[in-house]
Every structure is written in structure tokens, then in C-alpha cells.
Design a protein around this motif. Structure first.
Motif, PDB file in Angstrom:
ATOM      1  N   SER A  57       0.744  -1.074   0.283  1.00  0.00           N
ATOM      2  CA  SER A  57      -0.446   0.059   0.490  1.00  0.00           C
ATOM      3  C   SER A  57       1.081   1.151  -0.032  1.00  0.00           C
ATOM      4  N   TYR A  58       0.242   2.342  -1.197  1.00  0.00           N
ATOM      5  CA  TYR A  58       1.357   3.541  -1.195  1.00  0.00           C
ATOM      6  C   TYR A  58       1.308   4.187  -0.193  1.00  0.00           C
ATOM      7  N   VAL A  59       0.245   3.797   0.428  1.00  0.00           N
ATOM      8  CA  VAL A  59      -0.851   5.001   1.526  1.00  0.00           C
ATOM      9  C   VAL A  59       0.258   4.122   3.344  1.00  0.00           C
ATOM     10  N   GLU A  60       0.467   3.707   3.335  1.00  0.00           N
ATOM     11  CA  GLU A  60       1.236   3.387   4.241  1.00  0.00           C
ATOM     12  C   GLU A  60       2.669   3.284   4.473  1.00  0.00           C
ATOM     13  N   ILE A  61       3.045   3.128   2.820  1.00  0.00           N
ATOM     14  CA  ILE A  61       4.312   3.308   2.994  1.00  0.00           C
ATOM     15  C   ILE A  61       4.596   5.234   3.261  1.00  0.00           C
ATOM     16  N   LYS A  62       3.805   5.975   2.711  1.00  0.00           N
ATOM     17  CA  LYS A  62       4.259   7.887   2.791  1.00  0.00           C
ATOM     18  C   LYS A  62       3.682   8.093   3.843  1.00  0.00           C
ATOM     19  N   GLN A  63       2.741   7.682   4.833  1.00  0.00           N
ATOM     20  CA  GLN A  63       2.248   7.723   6.004  1.00  0.00           C
ATOM     21  C   GLN A  63       3.652   7.306   6.898  1.00  0.00           C
ATOM     22  N   ARG A  64       4.260   6.567   7.015  1.00  0.00           N
ATOM     23  CA  ARG A  64       6.014   6.536   7.272  1.00  0.00           C
ATOM     24  C   ARG A  64       6.514   7.133   7.675  1.00  0.00           C
ATOM     25  N   LEU A  65       6.870   7.607   5.671  1.00  0.00           N
ATOM     26  CA  LEU A  65       8.044   8.293   5.475  1.00  0.00           C
ATOM     27  C   LEU A  65       7.318  10.304   6.295  1.00  0.00           C
ATOM     28  N   ARG A  66       5.634  10.412   5.937  1.00  0.00           N
ATOM     29  CA  ARG A  66       5.711  11.477   6.736  1.00  0.00           C
ATOM     30  C   ARG A  66       5.656  12.096   8.199  1.00  0.00           C
ATOM     31  N   LYS A  67       5.705  10.540   8.829  1.00  0.00           N
ATOM     32  CA  LYS A  67       6.099  10.803  10.606  1.00  0.00           C
ATOM     33  C   LYS A  67       7.405  10.643  10.826  1.00  0.00           C
ATOM     34  N   LEU A  68       8.100   9.703   9.793  1.00  0.00           N
ATOM     35  CA  LEU A  68       9.540   9.995  10.308  1.00  0.00           C
ATOM     36  C   LEU A  68      10.579  11.575   9.728  1.00  0.00           C
ATOM     37  N   VAL A  69      10.057  11.669   8.800  1.00  0.00           N
ATOM     38  CA  VAL A  69      10.432  13.691   8.615  1.00  0.00           C
ATOM     39  C   VAL A  69       9.819  14.369   9.127  1.00  0.00           C
ATOM     40  N   ALA A  70       8.679  14.389   9.222  1.00  0.00           N
ATOM     41  CA  ALA A  70       8.289  15.338  10.673  1.00  0.00           C
ATOM     42  C   ALA A  70       8.639  15.282  12.407  1.00  0.00           C
ATOM     43  N   GLN A  71       9.759  14.523  12.604  1.00  0.00           N
ATOM     44  CA  GLN A  71      10.676  14.135  13.784  1.00  0.00           C
ATOM     45  C   GLN A  71      11.721  15.002  13.655  1.00  0.00           C
ATOM     46  N   TYR A  72      12.354  15.854  12.984  1.00  0.00           N
ATOM     47  CA  TYR A  72      13.197  16.302  12.133  1.00  0.00           C
ATOM     48  C   TYR A  72      12.719  17.645  11.691  1.00  0.00           C
ATOM     49  N   ASP A  73      11.607  18.059  11.539  1.00  0.00           N
ATOM     50  CA  ASP A  73      10.891  19.393  10.899  1.00  0.00           C
ATOM     51  C   ASP A  73      11.194  20.852  12.069  1.00  0.00           C
ATOM     52  N   GLU A  74      11.878  22.480  11.315  1.00  0.00           N
ATOM     53  CA  GLU A  74      11.737  22.747  12.658  1.00  0.00           C
ATOM     54  C   GLU A  74      12.526  22.921  13.811  1.00  0.00           C
ATOM     55  N   TYR A  75      13.861  22.178  13.481  1.00  0.00           N
ATOM     56  CA  TYR A  75      15.336  22.240  14.393  1.00  0.00           C
ATOM     57  C   TYR A  75      15.963  22.801  14.221  1.00  0.00           C
ATOM     58  N   LEU A  76      17.120  22.760  14.610  1.00  0.00           N
ATOM     59  CA  LEU A  76      18.443  23.233  14.537  1.00  0.00           C
ATOM     60  C   LEU A  76      19.437  21.497  14.475  1.00  0.00           C
ATOM     61  N   VAL A  77      20.096  20.595  13.853  1.00  0.00           N
ATOM     62  CA  VAL A  77      20.335  19.695  13.754  1.00  0.00           C
ATOM     63  C   VAL A  77      21.547  19.778  14.372  1.00  0.00           C
ATOM     64  N   LEU A  78      22.283  19.123  15.119  1.00  0.00           N
ATOM     65  CA  LEU A  78      23.624  18.951  15.601  1.00  0.00           C
ATOM     66  C   LEU A  78      23.882  17.529  15.293  1.00  0.00           C
ATOM     67  N   PRO A  79      24.875  17.220  14.573  1.00  0.00           N
ATOM     68  CA  PRO A  79      25.923  16.114  14.587  1.00  0.00           C
ATOM     69  C   PRO A  79      26.821  15.761  16.078  1.00  0.00           C
ATOM     70  N   ALA A  80      26.470  15.046  17.150  1.00  0.00           N
ATOM     71  CA  ALA A  80      26.589  13.935  18.023  1.00  0.00           C
ATOM     72  C   ALA A  80      27.734  13.669  18.163  1.00  0.00           C
ATOM     73  N   LEU A  81      27.850  13.043  17.462  1.00  0.00           N
ATOM     74  CA  LEU A  81      29.054  12.005  17.048  1.00  0.00           C
ATOM     75  C   LEU A  81      29.993  12.747  16.271  1.00  0.00           C
ATOM     76  N   SER A  82      29.911  13.446  15.941  1.00  0.00           N
ATOM     77  CA  SER A  82      31.499  14.743  14.859  1.00  0.00           C
ATOM     78  C   SER A  82      32.433  14.655  15.922  1.00  0.00           C
TER      79      SER A  82
END
Length: 168
Positions: A57-82
Motif C-alpha cells: 500500500s503506497y498509503v502505508e509507506i507515505k504515512q511512515r515517511l511523513r511521520k519519520l521526516v516530521a521528527q526533524y522538521d523545524e529544528y537545528l540539527v547537531l551531529p552528536a558523533l562528530s
């Protein structure tokens, strides 16, 4: 000659993106200035075509991807392993040291990610690893390979690839 029943589906939607501030570190002494991108995400997913003429189901994978990218939206991201950053908590802030510079960022606005650098290559790997944590979807749909792509602008992207192997 029989036709292979594996098909690759490309999922590229306008809303599969996250806006984030970052800086890329080039060496122990050189980095970009803090800036932001609208990072676009797409996925190539190869799986067996079922009796219904679909892989999943394309709906299933798109929902999963949307949920995944939403976790990073509108943040400053720092590489903790640098290896070039020293990150410490100071109250409501992160204190970040790089080559003698000290920067302070609000914890509420910042994500410390398990990556070595804030690059499309590392974002693609991280997103792919997070998607692979959904083993029910991967195994339940006979997924054979995944290519996660992250773009920071037209003509500039990185990708990470996973291939099913015996024992996965």
C-alpha cells in the motif's frame, strides 16, 4: 524469458521534507556558517509484486515517511558523533565548542542526532536506519531493497542503500 516479479516503486512527494538549520564541518578547523535547508526526502523501494498487482500500500509507506521526516522538521540539527564538536548541557541550552568557538543553542530548538556530520549523506543513512526499524512493514511486504535519498536543493542529494540478505 520470464519477467522478474520484483518492481521498484519511487516515492517522491512534495510534503516529504523537513526544514532544518545546520552547519557542515569540513575539518577540525573549518565549518560552514549556520544556515538552513528544506531537505527533500524520497525513497526507492523494491519488492515483489503480489497477486493483486501491487507491491504494498503506497498509503502505508507515505504515512511512515511523513511521520519519520516530521521528527526533524523545524529544528537545528547537531551531529552528536562528530569528532570535532564538544557538546555539553547547560541548563536550557547546549554549549557547543568547535575549534575555539563556543556556541549556545536552546535545547527546545535543537536535536542531537546520531550522525558524524550534518550532511545529506548522513541524513539519508539515519532516515534509512530509522525506516528499517519498522521490520513489520519491511518483512511483511517482502521488501528486497531500499534507497533513501535526501536533497538539500536541486541537483544535490545523497543516498543510502539497504539490500535484503539471507538472515535479515
Amino acid at each position: 524469458m520470464p519477467i522478474d516479479t520484483l518492481t521498484t516503486i519511487e516515492i517522491t512527494k512534495e510534503d516529504l521534507k523537513f526544514s532544518a538549520a545546520h552547519f557542515t564541518i569540513f575539518s577540525a578547523t573549518e565549518r560552514e556558517r549556520l544556515h538552513g535547508h528544506n531537505f527533500k526526502v524520497s525513497l526507492d523501494i523494491t519488492a515483489e509484486v503480489g497477486d493483486n498487482g501491487m507491491c504494498f500500500s503506497y498509503v502505508e509507506i507515505k504515512q511512515r515517511l511523513r511521520k519519520l521526516v516530521a521528527q526533524y522538521d523545524e529544528y537545528l540539527v547537531l551531529p552528536a558523533l562528530s569528532p570535532y564538536l564538544v557538546i555539553a548541557e547547560e541548563g536550557d541550552n547546549y554549549r557547543v565548542e568547535f575549534n575555539g568557538e563556543v556556541m549556545h543553542f536552546l535545547k527546545a530548538d535543537t536535536l542531537l542526532l546520531p550522525i558524524r556530520n550534518s550532511t545529506v549523506e548522513e541524513f539519508a543513512r539515519l532516515l534509512l536506519e530509522r525506516l528499517l526499524e519498522d521490520s513489520a512493514f519491511i518483512q511483511g511486504n517482502g521488501v528486497q531493497s531500499l534507497i533513501m535519498k535526501v536533497s538539500s536543493g536541486p541537483g544535490q542529494s545523497g543516498s543510502a542503500t539497504w539490500q535484503h540478505s539471507v538472515g535479515d
